[in-house]
Scaffold this motif. Structure first.
Motif, PDB file in Angstrom:
ATOM      1  N   ALA A 179       0.828  -1.202   0.000  1.00 26.42           N
ATOM      2  CA  ALA A 179       0.000   0.000   0.000  1.00 26.42           C
ATOM      3  C   ALA A 179       0.859   1.248   0.000  1.00 26.42           C
ATOM      4  O   ALA A 179       0.382   2.352  -0.259  1.00 26.42           O
ATOM      5  N   ASN A 180       2.136   1.051   0.310  1.00 33.22           N
ATOM      6  CA  ASN A 180       3.027   2.205   0.423  1.00 33.22           C
ATOM      7  C   ASN A 180       4.470   1.741   0.536  1.00 33.22           C
ATOM      8  O   ASN A 180       4.751   0.574   0.810  1.00 33.22           O
ATOM      9  N   PHE A 181       5.348   2.718   0.356  1.00 33.99           N
ATOM     10  CA  PHE A 181       6.758   2.593   0.704  1.00 33.99           C
ATOM     11  C   PHE A 181       6.908   3.491   1.912  1.00 33.99           C
ATOM     12  O   PHE A 181       6.450   4.636   1.883  1.00 33.99           O
ATOM     13  N   LEU A 182       7.467   3.006   3.003  1.00 31.04           N
ATOM     14  CA  LEU A 182       7.684   3.883   4.150  1.00 31.04           C
ATOM     15  C   LEU A 182       9.001   3.540   4.830  1.00 31.04           C
ATOM     16  O   LEU A 182       9.194   2.429   5.307  1.00 31.04           O
ATOM     17  N   ASP A 183       9.877   4.538   4.849  1.00 27.05           N
ATOM     18  CA  ASP A 183      11.179   4.389   5.490  1.00 27.05           C
ATOM     19  C   ASP A 183      11.174   5.255   6.744  1.00 27.05           C
ATOM     20  O   ASP A 183      11.004   6.471   6.662  1.00 27.05           O
ATOM     21  N   ILE A 184      11.312   4.603   7.909  1.00 21.49           N
ATOM     22  CA  ILE A 184      11.317   5.406   9.141  1.00 21.49           C
ATOM     23  C   ILE A 184      12.695   5.984   9.422  1.00 21.49           C
ATOM     24  O   ILE A 184      12.880   6.742  10.365  1.00 21.49           O
ATOM     25  N   GLY A 185      13.675   5.608   8.600  1.00 23.40           N
ATOM     26  CA  GLY A 185      15.001   6.207   8.734  1.00 23.40           C
ATOM     27  C   GLY A 185      15.920   5.389   9.624  1.00 23.40           C
ATOM     28  O   GLY A 185      15.481   4.514  10.352  1.00 23.40           O
ATOM     29  N   GLY A 186      17.199   5.706   9.509  1.00 28.45           N
ATOM     30  CA  GLY A 186      18.210   4.933  10.233  1.00 28.45           C
ATOM     31  C   GLY A 186      18.179   5.164  11.735  1.00 28.45           C
ATOM     32  O   GLY A 186      18.432   4.262  12.518  1.00 28.45           O
ATOM     33  N   GLY A 187      17.877   6.363  12.146  1.00 24.06           N
ATOM     34  CA  GLY A 187      17.941   6.670  13.575  1.00 24.06           C
ATOM     35  C   GLY A 187      16.575   6.909  14.194  1.00 24.06           C
ATOM     36  O   GLY A 187      16.402   7.784  15.033  1.00 24.06           O
ATOM     37  N   ALA A 188      15.600   6.111  13.761  1.00 24.84           N
ATOM     38  CA  ALA A 188      14.220   6.334  14.204  1.00 24.84           C
ATOM     39  C   ALA A 188      14.052   6.074  15.699  1.00 24.84           C
ATOM     40  O   ALA A 188      14.681   5.184  16.261  1.00 24.84           O
ATOM     41  N   ASP A 189      13.199   6.850  16.359  1.00 27.60           N
ATOM     42  CA  ASP A 189      12.883   6.592  17.759  1.00 27.60           C
ATOM     43  C   ASP A 189      11.473   6.012  17.861  1.00 27.60           C
ATOM     44  O   ASP A 189      10.792   5.812  16.852  1.00 27.60           O
ATOM     45  N   ALA A 190      11.038   5.750  19.066  1.00 32.48           N
ATOM     46  CA  ALA A 190       9.739   5.112  19.285  1.00 32.48           C
ATOM     47  C   ALA A 190       8.606   5.970  18.722  1.00 32.48           C
ATOM     48  O   ALA A 190       7.641   5.460  18.149  1.00 32.48           O
ATOM     49  N   ASP A 191       8.740   7.271  18.848  1.00 31.24           N
ATOM     50  CA  ASP A 191       7.695   8.173  18.379  1.00 31.24           C
ATOM     51  C   ASP A 191       7.535   8.103  16.857  1.00 31.24           C
ATOM     52  O   ASP A 191       6.435   8.177  16.323  1.00 31.24           O
ATOM     53  N   THR A 192       8.693   7.948  16.166  1.00 28.11           N
ATOM     54  CA  THR A 192       8.650   7.819  14.700  1.00 28.11           C
ATOM     55  C   THR A 192       7.874   6.562  14.309  1.00 28.11           C
ATOM     56  O   THR A 192       7.041   6.592  13.396  1.00 28.11           O
ATOM     57  N   MET A 193       8.152   5.463  14.994  1.00 28.45           N
ATOM     58  CA  MET A 193       7.462   4.208  14.685  1.00 28.45           C
ATOM     59  C   MET A 193       5.964   4.341  14.949  1.00 28.45           C
ATOM     60  O   MET A 193       5.131   3.926  14.132  1.00 28.45           O
ATOM     61  N   ALA A 194       5.612   4.959  16.069  1.00 27.69           N
ATOM     62  CA  ALA A 194       4.197   5.138  16.393  1.00 27.69           C
ATOM     63  C   ALA A 194       3.520   6.002  15.327  1.00 27.69           C
ATOM     64  O   ALA A 194       2.403   5.710  14.873  1.00 27.69           O
ATOM     65  N   GLY A 195       4.210   7.065  14.894  1.00 31.29           N
ATOM     66  CA  GLY A 195       3.666   7.954  13.857  1.00 31.29           C
ATOM     67  C   GLY A 195       3.466   7.207  12.542  1.00 31.29           C
ATOM     68  O   GLY A 195       2.453   7.372  11.851  1.00 31.29           O
ATOM     69  N   ALA A 196       4.438   6.355  12.209  1.00 30.12           N
ATOM     70  CA  ALA A 196       4.355   5.576  10.965  1.00 30.12           C
ATOM     71  C   ALA A 196       3.137   4.658  11.010  1.00 30.12           C
ATOM     72  O   ALA A 196       2.387   4.550  10.035  1.00 30.12           O
ATOM     73  N   LEU A 197       2.932   4.019  12.150  1.00 28.08           N
ATOM     74  CA  LEU A 197       1.781   3.116  12.273  1.00 28.08           C
ATOM     75  C   LEU A 197       0.465   3.880  12.176  1.00 28.08           C
ATOM     76  O   LEU A 197      -0.504   3.393  11.599  1.00 28.08           O
ATOM     77  N   GLU A 198       0.454   5.080  12.711  1.00 30.84           N
ATOM     78  CA  GLU A 198      -0.757   5.913  12.629  1.00 30.84           C
ATOM     79  C   GLU A 198      -1.096   6.244  11.177  1.00 30.84           C
ATOM     80  O   GLU A 198      -2.245   6.125  10.750  1.00 30.84           O
ATOM     81  N   VAL A 199      -0.067   6.659  10.429  1.00 24.20           N
ATOM     82  CA  VAL A 199      -0.270   7.013   9.017  1.00 24.20           C
ATOM     83  C   VAL A 199      -0.836   5.820   8.252  1.00 24.20           C
ATOM     84  O   VAL A 199      -1.797   5.937   7.489  1.00 24.20           O
ATOM     85  N   ILE A 200      -0.268   4.658   8.485  1.00 23.20           N
ATOM     86  CA  ILE A 200      -0.717   3.467   7.761  1.00 23.20           C
ATOM     87  C   ILE A 200      -2.101   3.023   8.212  1.00 23.20           C
ATOM     88  O   ILE A 200      -2.928   2.602   7.407  1.00 23.20           O
ATOM     89  N   ASN A 201      -2.356   3.185   9.483  1.00 22.31           N
ATOM     90  CA  ASN A 201      -3.671   2.807  10.036  1.00 22.31           C
ATOM     91  C   ASN A 201      -4.792   3.666   9.436  1.00 22.31           C
ATOM     92  O   ASN A 201      -5.931   3.245   9.337  1.00 22.31           O
TER      93      ASN A 201
END
Ligand code: GDP
Ligand code: MN
Length: 393
Positions: A287-309
Motif C-alpha cells: 500500500a506504500n513505501f515507508l522508510d522510518i530512517g536509520g535513527g528512528a525513535d519510538a515516536d517515529t514508529m508510532a507515527g508511521a503506524l498511525e499514518v498506515i492505520n
C-alpha cells in the motif's frame, strides 16, 4: 504480479490552463482564455474575449466533456449558467474549483498528438492520429492503423523531415502539413526543454479555414527536474494531494503511496524497497513505501503506524526492521506506544533482526496476539502479511 514495484517521487500534473500556458511559452497555438473562480468573473472574461466561448472545468482528470464539464456559451446568460453548473461539480472524484473561459474554436477535424518516454526503447515516443477527441486507448483498440508512432533518439532529436514523414504516415490533412510540422516540432521542444514526462494534445484541431489549434492540454512534468525549473513552484498549490503522503511528510517520514493492501514499514530506503518487492513476490502488493530512517525513535514508529492505520486500503501491516543504529527494543517501544495510542484496524506482522533484536522480541512476547505477530524472516513475514491482507478484516 510484477516482482518489482516502481517507487518514484510524485510527478507534477498540470491543469489544462497551466498546460496551455506551458505550451504557449514554446509558441504552440492555444486559444485566448482566462481562469474564472465565479460566474461574474466568467462573464467579464467572456465580454473581453467575445462570444461564443467555451467554459471548461479545470480538474486533474480527463473525460470532462462526457461528464458535462465543458460547455459552449453563446451569450451572457449562457456563460453565467454554464459556470454556475460546472463550478463545484464532481468529475471522477475531483471537485471543480475553477473554470477556463476560452474563445470557442470551430472544428473541422480533431487529431491527437503526444510525446512520452518509452523506457524499454530508451527513446521518446511520439504518437499521432487523425482520430482525436476520443480516448487514444480506444482508438488503439478499434483502429490501430490510424495511429502513427515515432521513436525519437534523445540525442539526435526530432528533425523537420522526421516530423513531415510522421504527419504523412498519420494521414493528416496535407493542406495543413506545414503548420502541423511546426506544431509537432514545438511540442517536442516543450517536452524536452520543459522536462515533461508527458505532453498530450487531444484534440489538436484543424479549423474550417485550415489553421491548427491546441484545444486541450495534458502535461506531466518530471518532479526530479524541479531544481532547474523555479516556475514549477506555481503548480504546487494546485497539485492533487495524496493525503497519506501529506500526513507522513509532516511526521518526517519518507513515504510514497502505492495501490496495494499491505502497509509496509522498514528502516532504511534500501530495505523498504526490498520489502515492497518481497511483498510482490509473495503474491501481494504494498500500500506504500515507508522508510522510518536509520535513527528512528519510538515516536517515529508510532507515527508511521498511525499514518498506515489511516489508509483505508490497508488490510495488513508488515514491519520489517533490521536493527543497526535503530535498536530492537526502541522499535518495539514504538509499536506498543502506537497500540496504546490508536486502535489499529489491521493485524501487524513484525520481522525484527539486527541490533538488540532479542531484547525487542522478548519485550513484545506478552503482547503477541492475532493482531500482532512475529515472523522469523523477511520472506516469511511478507507471506504472512499477504495472507492476512487477502483474508480481509
Ligand atoms: P476532455 O473531455 O477532458 O478531454 O476535454 P477537451 O478539452 O478535450 O474537450 C472535449 C471536447 O469538447 C473536445 O473534443 C471538443 O469536441 C469539444 N470542445 C472543446 N473546446 C471546444 C471549442 O473551443 N470549440 C468546439 N466547437 N468544441 C470544443
Ligand atoms: Mn481532451
Amino acid at each position: 504480479m510484477p516482482p518489482h514495484t516502481r517507487i518514484e517521487s510524485r510527478s507534477v500534473d498540470l491543469l489544462e490552463h497551466q498546460g496551455k500556458e506551458f505550451f504557449a511559452r514554446y509558441g504552440l497555438p492555444v486559444s485566448p482564455g482566462f481562469v474564472a473562480l465565479a460566474p461574474s468573473e466568467a462573464r467579464e472574461i467572456a465580454e473581453r474575449l467575445g462570444y461564443p466561448v467555451v467554459v471548461k472545468a479545470q480538474v486533474h482528470i480527463g473525460g470532462r466533456g462526457k461528464a458535462g464539464g465543458i460547455k459552449l456559451a453563446r451569450d451572457e446568460p449562457e456563460v453565467v449558467t454554464a459556470t454556475e453548473s460546472i463550478l463545484g461539480m464532481d468529475i471522477g472524484g475531483h471537485t471543480v474549483g475553477c473554470v477556463l473561459i476560452e474563445e470557442a474554436a470551430q472544428i473541422a477535424a480533431e487529431y491527437y498528438a503526444s510525446f512520452t518516454l518509452d523506457r524499454s526503447a530508451r527513446r521518446y515516443l511520439g504518437i499521432l492520429s487523425a482520430r482525436g477527441g476520443v480516448e487514444i486507448e480506444a482508438v488503439a483498440e478499434s483502429d490501430p492503423d490510424s495511429i502513427a508512432k515515432v521513436w525519437v533518439d534523445p540525442v539526435e532529436g526530432l528533425s523537420e523531415a522526421d516530423a513531415r514523414g510522421w504527419v504523412a504516415a498519420a494521414r493528416l490533412d496535407e493542406m495543413a502539413a506545414d503548420e502541423l510540422v511546426e506544431v509537432l516540432l514545438k511540442l517536442y521542444l516543450a517536452f524536452v526543454e520543459g522536462d515533461a514526462d508527458l505532453v498530450e494534445i487531444n484534440p489538436l484541431i484543424l479549423t474550417p479555414d485550415g489553421r491548427v489549434r491546441v484545444l486541450d492540454a495534458k502535461v506531466t512534468l518530471d518532479a526530479n527536474s524541479r531544481f532547474r525549473h523555479p516556475e514549477y513552484e506555481e503548480y504546487d498549490a494546485t497539485q492533487p494531494r495524496d493525503e497519506r503522503e501529506s500526513a507522513a511528510h509532516t511526521r518526517g517520514l519518507q513515504y510514497v503511496g502505492l495501490d496495494g493492501a499491505v502497509g509496509v514499514i522498514a528502516n532504511g530506503a534500501g530495505l523498504a524497497m526490498s520489502t515492497v518487492d518481497v511483498v510482490a513476490q509473495a503474491g501481494g502488493s504494498a500500500a506504500n513505501f515507508l522508510d522510518i530512517g536509520g535513527g528512528a525513535d519510538a515516536d517515529t514508529m508510532a507515527g508511521a503506524l498511525e499514518v498506515i492505520n489511516n489508509d483505508p486500503a490497508v488490510r495488513a501491516i508488515f514491519i520489517n526492521i533490521f536493527g543497526g543504529i535503530v535498536k530492537g527494543e526502541v522499535v518495539v517501544e514504538g509499536i506498543l506506544e502506537a497500540l496504546d495510542r490508536v486502535a489499529m484496524r489491521s493485524p501487524i506482522v513484525l520481522r525484527l533482526d539486527g541490533t538488540n533484536a532479542e531484547q525487542g522480541r522478548a519485550m513484545i512476547a506478552p503482547r503477541l496476539s492475532e493482531m500482532l505477530m512475529l515472523a522469523d524472516s523477511m520472506p516469511a513475514g511478507a507471506a504472512k502479511a499477504v495472507e492476512l491482507a487477502g483474508a480481509g478484516l
